[in-house]
Write a protein that holds these residues in place. Structure first.
Motif, PDB file in Angstrom:
ATOM      1  N   LYS A 129       0.856  -1.188   0.000  1.00  0.00           N
ATOM      2  CA  LYS A 129       0.000   0.000   0.000  1.00  0.00           C
ATOM      3  C   LYS A 129       0.889   1.234   0.000  1.00  0.00           C
ATOM      4  O   LYS A 129       1.971   1.240   0.603  1.00  0.00           O
ATOM      5  N   PRO A 130       0.448   2.308  -0.654  1.00  0.00           N
ATOM      6  CA  PRO A 130       1.262   3.532  -0.720  1.00  0.00           C
ATOM      7  C   PRO A 130       1.697   4.050   0.657  1.00  0.00           C
ATOM      8  O   PRO A 130       2.821   4.532   0.798  1.00  0.00           O
ATOM      9  N   ALA A 131       0.844   3.926   1.672  1.00  0.00           N
ATOM     10  CA  ALA A 131       1.206   4.420   3.011  1.00  0.00           C
ATOM     11  C   ALA A 131       2.401   3.639   3.582  1.00  0.00           C
ATOM     12  O   ALA A 131       3.273   4.215   4.233  1.00  0.00           O
ATOM     13  N   VAL A 132       2.435   2.331   3.326  1.00  0.00           N
ATOM     14  CA  VAL A 132       3.550   1.512   3.820  1.00  0.00           C
ATOM     15  C   VAL A 132       4.821   1.857   3.040  1.00  0.00           C
ATOM     16  O   VAL A 132       5.904   1.964   3.617  1.00  0.00           O
ATOM     17  N   THR A 133       4.690   2.047   1.732  1.00  0.00           N
ATOM     18  CA  THR A 133       5.842   2.440   0.918  1.00  0.00           C
ATOM     19  C   THR A 133       6.364   3.798   1.387  1.00  0.00           C
ATOM     20  O   THR A 133       7.580   4.007   1.476  1.00  0.00           O
TER      21      THR A 133
END
Length: 189
Positions: A129-133
């Motif tokens: 997910k973009p937030a984890v990246t």
């Protein structure tokens, strides 16, 4: 006729001696160096990987051997690394990659060329997910530093430097060229 031959012989010797003196003079100005080709650097760095870097007890990043590239315009090396993120905070393993650039320094104690001044490009994990990246990218500089700091890229053997040692020279500036790394030798202090 004898005078002409003697004149030509003397002139030829003078030109030859002048050429030798010019050659020696130019050689004295040229800085001796040692070149390490990219293939040799790639082989050495490959022995230092895979590596695992823990991230705050949440997951580990498992790094594969970087693919090196020469960046002569900025006097640095670049590397692209495949990375796998896995651990308790992630449901499954996620593959990705990141790019780094770094300078090199010479370590006299063991005659090695080492990575330092590491700059990270963006970490890319297509399945996260973009937030984890984004979280990974926030830790990115620390991760790059932990994964590559002081990695040995080449070790000079005593026979590589024996002639220079005998002349009172030691490894000095390292320049990235299109052919590899050029290690200049300078006078010992």
């Amino acid at each position: 006729m004898h005078h002409r031959r003697q004149f030509l012989s003397t002139t030829t010797r003078s030109l030859a001696l002048g050429s030798v003196a010019l050659f020696i003079g130019c050689g004295a100005l040229a800085q001796p160096s040692y070149t390490v080709p990219l293939a040799q650097l790639q082989e050495m760095v490959g022995t230092k990987f895979p590596r695992s870097v823990p991230v705050q007890g949440l997951f580990d990043l498992n790094l594969q051997a970087p693919q090196l590239r020469l960046l002569p315009a900025v006097n640095r090396l670049g590397a692209t690394m495949a990375v796998d993120a896995a651990g308790p905070a992630l449901r499954r393993s996620h593959g990705g990659s990141f790019d780094v650039e770094f300078a090199l320094r010479y370590e006299a104690s063991d005659r090695t060329l080492r990575a330092h001044q590491i700059k990270l490009g963006r970490l890319d994990f297509p399945t996260l997910k973009p937030a984890v990246t984004d979280l990974l990218n926030a830790y990115g500089p620390v991760l790059a530093e932990q994964s590559l700091r002081e990695v040995t890229l080449h070790q000079l053997r005593p026979q590589d430097t024996a002639v220079f040692d005998g002349l009172g020279l030691q490894p000095g500036p390292i320049t990235v060229t299109a052919q590899g790394l050029e290690v200049a030798f300078v006078r010992k202090p």
